[in-house]
Motif scaffolding. Structure first.
Motif, PDB file in Angstrom:
ATOM      1  N   GLU A 178       0.828  -1.198   0.000  1.00  0.00           N
ATOM      2  CA  GLU A 178       0.000   0.000   0.000  1.00  0.00           C
ATOM      3  C   GLU A 178       0.870   1.259   0.000  1.00  0.00           C
ATOM      4  N   ARG A 179       1.974   1.217   0.704  1.00  0.00           N
ATOM      5  CA  ARG A 179       2.871   2.375   0.739  1.00  0.00           C
ATOM      6  C   ARG A 179       3.608   2.564  -0.584  1.00  0.00           C
ATOM      7  N   GLU A 180       3.703   1.510  -1.370  1.00  0.00           N
ATOM      8  CA  GLU A 180       4.321   1.650  -2.680  1.00  0.00           C
ATOM      9  C   GLU A 180       3.498   2.588  -3.559  1.00  0.00           C
ATOM     10  N   LEU A 181       2.182   2.602  -3.388  1.00  0.00           N
ATOM     11  CA  LEU A 181       1.328   3.530  -4.130  1.00  0.00           C
ATOM     12  C   LEU A 181       1.614   4.975  -3.722  1.00  0.00           C
ATOM     13  N   ASP A 182       1.858   5.196  -2.432  1.00  0.00           N
ATOM     14  CA  ASP A 182       2.238   6.545  -1.984  1.00  0.00           C
ATOM     15  C   ASP A 182       3.562   6.962  -2.595  1.00  0.00           C
ATOM     16  N   ALA A 183       4.502   6.042  -2.674  1.00  0.00           N
ATOM     17  CA  ALA A 183       5.802   6.357  -3.266  1.00  0.00           C
ATOM     18  C   ALA A 183       5.658   6.702  -4.745  1.00  0.00           C
ATOM     19  N   ALA A 184       4.815   5.956  -5.466  1.00  0.00           N
ATOM     20  CA  ALA A 184       4.609   6.247  -6.888  1.00  0.00           C
ATOM     21  C   ALA A 184       3.987   7.626  -7.076  1.00  0.00           C
ATOM     22  N   LEU A 185       3.046   8.002  -6.205  1.00  0.00           N
ATOM     23  CA  LEU A 185       2.422   9.323  -6.302  1.00  0.00           C
ATOM     24  C   LEU A 185       3.431  10.428  -6.033  1.00  0.00           C
ATOM     25  N   LEU A 186       4.285  10.243  -5.040  1.00  0.00           N
ATOM     26  CA  LEU A 186       5.292  11.257  -4.744  1.00  0.00           C
ATOM     27  C   LEU A 186       6.284  11.419  -5.889  1.00  0.00           C
ATOM     28  N   GLU A 187       6.646  10.314  -6.518  1.00  0.00           N
ATOM     29  CA  GLU A 187       7.588  10.390  -7.634  1.00  0.00           C
ATOM     30  C   GLU A 187       6.993  11.131  -8.829  1.00  0.00           C
ATOM     31  N   ALA A 188       5.661  11.125  -8.950  1.00  0.00           N
ATOM     32  CA  ALA A 188       5.009  11.814 -10.067  1.00  0.00           C
ATOM     33  C   ALA A 188       4.857  13.310  -9.835  1.00  0.00           C
TER      34      ALA A 188
END
Length: 562
Positions: free
Chosen positions: A304-314
């Motif tokens: 679930e935190r991987e989705l947060d990381a992907a959003l931050l990278e965008a």
């Protein structure tokens, strides 16, 4: 042209000198490695002074078994990774120093863009040799948020590794219980077989002599020899199965395979786990405490935190910096100054990649959820099978005990008849062999009961080791703690009550009652790893394999085996 050729010739040897060739270890190096490994594998261990009972065997395995120490060291490495990840969100403080020099003056002129004529004569505004230094403090806001998410994922890896160590320790306890009682049976069988081997050989030789002298019927003599040889064959088969048990037990305790030690066969401390507990209670406690379930839960949370990381990278990143600088250039009016600024950057490709990464995270979540259900079904099956297996093992032990008693009574009767010369000595030897086999079968049945005993607790997920600092405690202290815990007493109802009390307190948000086991207190994963005395951190998260149907049918492959 000649200068270029000379430079080329000087570079070729330099390139050749940078080439690397494989260098295998020499025999002398391998010999040193072998000597070092052999001397260190059992070093720094308490010597065996007295006979080893089952609790000391478990204590030695918990403290010295190398498999669990590998898990412990892996946990330590992962804790260090977590500590390192905590620094990734801090600002960068970089010190630079730059020296430049040249053999002539850096001069330049300019020309008019209107007339095309030179407007200034050649001039310079810098020294030929310049030394510049600066210290820059920079902070990327996007990197700070991303490093925080990655640190939370690393913390979950620590907890995943901690569950792997729990599983390894529980497996070791179960294996030691089984190997210990099989080794006890092996000692009894070998000592008694060796004492009776000479009598058996003599009885067979006497039977053959009677046939040769025509003092008995060949059919009777051959029948007697066949019965005796069949008993010997059965005993040898059992001996072959049990001969490796002692070496297996020594390996679990991290002793050399040829180590000399005596085993105590006291069975007074062997408890009986109650099997009349409501299976729904056992299943609930098992799903709350089994390492496999917690492993998947931590992986789900990390995913679930991987989705947060992907959003931050965008998102666009903002880099702010400030710092003092100094230069030795004499043409500068201010040779030292403080500079600051900010820079925004945005990788637009990450924006287009985000929908696909979101789908990937969702697919991984669905995979982990299905694995979670598969593990749950396997655990439910194991709880039922372990109880059925224990009941069956107890029935087998009861039958083996009755057969053992009957055989001993029969041997006493035949021994009395032999004393009055009503029964031949050959018959007595045959029944002595039968008695040995019945005794060993009883010991094997008892070993199976102990294995099923440990498997019940392993299926529930309750830790089979005491809450002591294994690294710092002595073998005697761990043994004493083991003998006082539920491992020795088998008080499953007490442990279930404590686990349920801990769950109730957790749901209410209050502290658990005194005496509640910390190992069974939490069903919901926590992102903050607890500090154990022997703590450390985790290897990269690998997808946990889903249990197969064969594993669901044979639960010991899930709870007790990696």
């Amino acid at each position: 042209m000649g200068l270029r050729f000379s430079l080329l010739l000087s570079i070729v040897p330099l390139i050749a000198g940078c080439s690397v060739t494989p260098e295998p270890l020499e025999q002398q190096d391998l010999s040193k490695i072998a000597d070092s490994n052999i001397s260190r594998v059992t070093a720094a261990q308490e010597p065996v002074s007295n006979s080893i009972d089952v609790y000391e065997a478990i204590a030695r395995a918990l403290k010295y078994n190398l498999d669990q120490r590998v898990e412990l060291m892996q946990e330590a490495v992962n804790v260090r990774e977590l500590n390192l990840a905590s620094y990734q969100g801090l600002p960068n403080l970089v010190a630079n120093s730059n020296y430049t020099g040249r053999n002539n003056v850096l001069a330049s002129s300019s020309f008019s863009v209107l007339s095309g004529q030179q407007s200034l004569e050649p001039s310079t505004s810098s020294d030929k040799n310049i030394l510049e230094s600066d210290i820059t403090l920079s902070w990327n806001v996007l990197d700070f948020g991303l490093s925080y998410v990655r640190a939370k994922q690393t913390a979950d890896k620590v907890l995943i590794q901690r569950e792997a160590r729990r599983k390894a320790l529980n497996r070791i306890v179960e294996d030691v219980r089984t190997a210990y009682w099989r080794a006890v049976a092996s000692e009894r069988l070998l000592s008694r077989l060796n004492a009776l081997e000479g009598k058996t050989q003599k009885a067979i030789a006497d039977s053959r002599a009677l046939v040769a002298e025509r003092q008995t019927s060949p059919v009777v003599a051959l029948t007697y020899q066949r019965e005796l040889l069949e008993i010997r064959r059965e005993a040898k088969q059992i001996e072959g199965e049990l001969r490796v048990a002692r070496s297996q037990l020594a390996a679990l305790m991290n002793l050399p395979p040829d180590a000399r030690f005596r085993l105590a066969s006291d069975r007074s401390g062997a408890g009986r786990p109650p099997v009349n507990v409501d299976s729904r209670r056992l299943i609930r406690i098992a799903i709350m405490n089994r390492p496999e379930v917690r492993d998947v839960a931590y992986r789900l949370r990390s995913n679930e935190r991987e989705l947060d990381a992907a959003l931050l990278e965008a998102l666009p990143g903002i880099n702010m910096f400030v710092g003092p600088s100094v230069s030795t250039d004499s043409f500068l009016f201010n040779e030292n100054w403080i500079g600051w600024g900010a820079q925004a950057s945005w990788n637009l490709l990450k924006v287009f990649q985000y929908p696909e990464r979101q789908k990937l995270v969702q697919s991984q979540a669905e995979l982990l959820d299905q694995r979670n259900l598969a593990v749950t079904m396997a655990i439910m099956t194991q709880v039922h099978v372990s109880r059925a297996r224990y009941l069956h093992a107890r029935e087998e032990l009861s039958i083996a005990g009755q057969l053992k008693n009957v055989q001993h009574d029969l041997l006493d009767q035949i021994a009395a008849s032999t004393t009055t010369e009503q029964t031949s000595e050959q018959t007595l030897i045959r029944e002595e062999m039968n008695t040995i086999v019945s005794d060993v079968r009883y010991d094997l049945a008892y070993a199976n009961v102990q294995n099923a005993f440990a498997n019940i607790y392993a299926s529930i997920g309750l830790d089979a080791y005491p809450p002591v600092d294994i690294e710092r405690a002595s073998v005697a202290q761990i043994k004493e703690a083991l003998s006082r815990t539920w491992v020795g007493r088998g008080d499953l109802n007490v442990m279930l009550a404590q686990a349920e009390a801990a769950e109730s307190q957790a749901n209410l948000g209050g502290p658990a009652e005194a005496g509640t086991s910390s190992q069974v207190a939490a069903a919901k994963p926590s992102s903050k790893p607890t500090n154990a005395a022997s703590v450390a951190v985790v290897k990269p998260v690998a997808t946990a394999p889903a249990p197969t149907q064969a594993q669901q049918a044979n639960p010991s492959t899930i709870a007790s085996r990696d």
